[in-house]
Scaffold this active site. Sequence first.
Site, PDB file in Angstrom:
ATOM      1  N   CYS A  80      53.601 -38.957 -44.108  1.00 20.15           N
ATOM      2  CA  CYS A  80      54.804 -39.715 -43.766  1.00 20.15           C
ATOM      3  C   CYS A  80      55.862 -39.534 -44.856  1.00 20.15           C
ATOM      4  CB  CYS A  80      54.496 -41.209 -43.673  1.00 20.15           C
ATOM      5  SG  CYS A  80      53.413 -41.628 -42.304  1.00 20.15           S
ATOM      6  N   TYR A 311      56.225 -21.617 -22.874  1.00 16.72           N
ATOM      7  CA  TYR A 311      55.477 -22.271 -23.956  1.00 16.72           C
ATOM      8  C   TYR A 311      54.747 -23.475 -23.348  1.00 16.72           C
ATOM      9  CZ  TYR A 311      59.098 -19.724 -26.546  1.00 16.72           C
ATOM     10  OH  TYR A 311      59.953 -18.769 -27.006  1.00 16.72           O
ATOM     11  N   GLU A 332      52.248 -18.913 -21.657  1.00 17.52           N
ATOM     12  CA  GLU A 332      51.694 -19.467 -22.895  1.00 17.52           C
ATOM     13  C   GLU A 332      50.939 -18.355 -23.621  1.00 17.52           C
ATOM     14  OE1 GLU A 332      51.352 -22.317 -24.851  1.00 17.52           O
ATOM     15  OE2 GLU A 332      49.915 -21.118 -25.968  1.00 17.52           O
ATOM     16  N   CYS A 407      61.218 -29.264 -31.141  1.00 12.59           N
ATOM     17  CA  CYS A 407      60.697 -30.066 -32.248  1.00 12.59           C
ATOM     18  C   CYS A 407      61.377 -29.675 -33.556  1.00 12.59           C
ATOM     19  CB  CYS A 407      59.185 -29.907 -32.349  1.00 12.59           C
ATOM     20  SG  CYS A 407      58.670 -28.200 -32.576  1.00 12.59           S
TER      21      CYS A 407
HETATM   22  N1  SAH Z   1      54.783 -27.628 -23.411  1.00 10.57           N
HETATM   23  C1  SAH Z   1      53.482 -27.846 -23.975  1.00 10.57           C
HETATM   24  C2  SAH Z   1      53.237 -27.074 -25.284  1.00 10.57           C
HETATM   25  C3  SAH Z   1      54.328 -27.101 -26.323  1.00 10.57           C
HETATM   26  S1  SAH Z   1      53.861 -26.526 -27.924  1.00 10.57           S
HETATM   27  C4  SAH Z   1      53.188 -29.306 -24.137  1.00 10.57           C
HETATM   28  O1  SAH Z   1      54.092 -30.129 -24.027  1.00 10.57           O
HETATM   29  O2  SAH Z   1      52.049 -29.651 -24.396  1.00 10.57           O
HETATM   30  C5  SAH Z   1      54.354 -24.870 -27.926  1.00 10.57           C
HETATM   31  C6  SAH Z   1      53.384 -23.915 -27.284  1.00 10.57           C
HETATM   32  O3  SAH Z   1      53.941 -22.614 -27.370  1.00 10.57           O
HETATM   33  C7  SAH Z   1      52.010 -23.830 -27.924  1.00 10.57           C
HETATM   34  O4  SAH Z   1      51.040 -24.022 -26.947  1.00 10.57           O
HETATM   35  C8  SAH Z   1      51.957 -22.395 -28.493  1.00 10.57           C
HETATM   36  O5  SAH Z   1      50.664 -21.827 -28.409  1.00 10.57           O
HETATM   37  C9  SAH Z   1      52.912 -21.674 -27.596  1.00 10.57           C
HETATM   38  N2  SAH Z   1      53.586 -20.485 -28.114  1.00 10.57           N
HETATM   39  C10 SAH Z   1      53.987 -20.240 -29.391  1.00 10.57           C
HETATM   40  N3  SAH Z   1      54.690 -19.100 -29.443  1.00 10.57           N
HETATM   41  C11 SAH Z   1      54.757 -18.593 -28.196  1.00 10.57           C
HETATM   42  C12 SAH Z   1      55.363 -17.440 -27.609  1.00 10.57           C
HETATM   43  N4  SAH Z   1      56.087 -16.585 -28.347  1.00 10.57           N
HETATM   44  N5  SAH Z   1      55.222 -17.257 -26.289  1.00 10.57           N
HETATM   45  C13 SAH Z   1      54.513 -18.131 -25.531  1.00 10.57           C
HETATM   46  N6  SAH Z   1      53.922 -19.230 -26.031  1.00 10.57           N
HETATM   47  C14 SAH Z   1      54.039 -19.480 -27.340  1.00 10.57           C
END
Ligand code: SAH
Length: 456
Positions: A80, A311, A332, A407
């Site tokens: 934190c 993603y 993904e 994020c």
């Molecule tokens: N939308 C989802 C995951 C978000 S986190 C949720 O809300 O749970 C981001 C995700 O992107 C992760 O699962 C990671 O493995 C994936 N990721 C990272 N780089 C990537 C890329 N270049 N292409 C596709 N997926 C990717």
Amino acid sequence: MKKNDIFELEITGMTHEGLGVGKKDGLAVFVQGAIDGELVRIKVIKIAKNYAVARVENWLRKSPHRQEPFCLAYKRCGGCSLQHMTYEKQLEFKHRVVKDNLERIGGFKDIQVNPVIGMEIPMYYRNKAQYPVGMGERGVIAGFYARRSHEIITSDNCGIQDTKSEAIRNAIIKKVKEFGISPYDENTGKGLLRHIITRVAHSTGDIMVVLVVTSEKIPHLDQLVKHILERNPQVKSIVLNINSRRDNVILGDKVITVYGEDTLIDTLGPFQFHISPLSFYQVNLVQTAVLYEKAVEYAALTGNETVYDLYCGIGTISLFLARQAKQVIGVEVVEEGVQAARKNAKLNRIDNTEFHAGLAEEVVPRLYLVGKKADVVVVDPPRKGCDLALLETMVRMQPERIVYVSCNPSTLARDLKVLCGYEYSITAVQPVDMFPWTEHVEAIILMTRSGSSEKK
Ligand code: SAH
């Protein structure tokens, strides 16, 4: 100004990491634990070319937004960073971080940013705890890394983790000591146990325990498993993750289930999700529900749309969108995540989704080439944001709306600037507080298309 100088400083701003900032002799001075509006006596602890770092000696005027941190480990623990601020002040701070980034990096002047949606009870919200394991003065310890270091702090009564995690960690460490299971040593690469990870299903309290180890040969593993189960009957899955690499990445590729299920099942809204040990799952489910509902609202589907969920992790957002779309295409990079996404669609009897494994910036251009166009695109990239090749393909597909879940406000601002270089404009910016007491900021943005796909 030189090191060890002591002087009064008016704190006039905050960095995006939550440090107080003041100016002295034209130099920015960063002060941990100080809040804008405060007057402090500080001691300079470091001088660099363009800035100085200082520590508070005493407060001459305190902010009305200051509060006593609730965690005893707050000063040292890296988890934190905003516990000295009231929760309201944190939300205001995060609002400003989003706005600043969009204005400074994105070049969006006077952009309207909605107030941050905060948590009603911002405590014990994390469903995943990752405890690095090491050797302390009195034997093996597991805790959290200290701020900007890999020193392990055995913080007790963590206020942001699910309370069950700590008891499981303690039970494991007790037996680890008894059975002589060696902790991993980052410096030498020797030792067995690297991390203890717990994941708690928000809806049921069911727990998955992941032991990250350098080898599967663990002394007295059976007894360790038995002890964990005795201590907490809600543990439904115990897995080993084998990681023998010499780097900072926590998880290895190989997973061995030593007790119970391979996945943990959680319910979110109307859906159930299989959560697998290697794949991403949001850590704050209360706020995830808020975030996903916003994504659905911004996507504004009528049932005729083809939607990309890029993603997509284990397909969580995909399923929320699929109810109201013609088809959802998820992409993904983690293969195990894609498998979980397919399983999740089936589990929830959703048959209008398809999932592709690979990098979004490679898979999406290929899908576009074979004519898979998008009416709406949702992206939820990791901190580094989207690859330029992906943004350009998105523009070429001419979706009516792009929903960007981020994020990291700085890469968000960079990417939105690219999209706004084409015929997209920002319609709404909604920060959602997923990580109370930390400096992390999440935001969801709606962009709409306003004409041709030519570059402006
Ligand atoms: N939308 C989802 C995951 C978000 S986190 C949720 O809300 O749970 C981001 C995700 O992107 C992760 O699962 C990671 O493995 C994936 N990721 C990272 N780089 C990537 C890329 N270049 N292409 C596709 N997926 C990717």
